[in-house]
Design a protein around this motif. Structure first.
Motif: not given
Length: 200
Positions: A176-195
């Motif tokens: 809310r302070l910067t009025r930004r929305i952050w989305w985390t994503v997993q770049e590759e299907p073989t990755d183990t988590d969002c990166n």
């Protein structure tokens, strides 16, 4: 199209009889009314059902206060007093309500019949509207229109959503302070988590 659902309601002394809320996957509260989504009633699951609580009593329900959308529910949110149901295939606005006498009805109206939500955790509510990860990009809705906000990222977004695991891991939050929305994503299907992150 607008779909209406009317059900008979039993009254107790002029006030609708109430029960404890059912098991649900999604819960949203607006103006002292709770909306329970993807419910399980008497051992049977209703993945497209939204149940409205008794007004002024979010933890009390009548199992007749419901509406069924046309596809599996992915989440419920609201913007400017409009309740929005996000399905896998379409996005809907809920209209109307039941009162504590059992009068009224809930109906739903499609905001879009081509775009759905692919990740429950991607849904972000802000003071101007709702943002979420859709079939082919990130989207905004104010409850009446749907706007794609990632029009220059089609190829990248397609790569980020190749697998079901990638889609389900997209998670959003609002600063809310910067009025930004952050989305985390997993770049590759073989990755183990969002990166990686995408910021709007």
């Amino acid at each position: 199209k607008i779909y209406l659902q009317f059900r008979h309601t039993h009254l107790t002394g002029g006030i609708v009889a109430n029960e404890s809320p059912p098991l649900c996957r999604y819960l949203h509260i607006l103006n002292d009314i709770a909306y329970y989504g993807d419910i399980t009633d008497s051992g049977q699951r209703f993945p497209n059902r939204i149940l409205q609580s008794i007004p002024g009593s979010p933890d009390s329900v009548s199992l007749t206060f419901f509406d069924d959308i046309e596809d599996a529910l992915m989440g419920i949110s609201s913007t400017r007093n409009n309740v929005v149901a996000l399905g896998r295939i379409s996005i809907y606005r809920l209209n109307g309500a039941f009162n504590n006498l059992g009068q009224g009805a809930i109906s739903h109206e499609r905001i879009s019949d081509e775009i759905g939500c692919i990740s429950t955790r991607s849904i972000v509510r802000t003071e101007i509207g709702i943002f979420f990860a859709g079939n082919d990009g990130f989207y905004f809705t104010d409850g009446f229109q749907l706007i794609k906000i990632s029009i220059d990222l089609d190829e990248t977004y397609a790569r980020l959503t190749r697998s079901e695991e990638q889609r389900s891991r997209i998670t959003g939050t609002y600063d809310r302070l910067t009025r930004r929305i952050w989305w985390t994503v997993q770049e590759e299907p073989t990755d183990t988590d969002c990166n990686a992150c995408f910021i709007f």
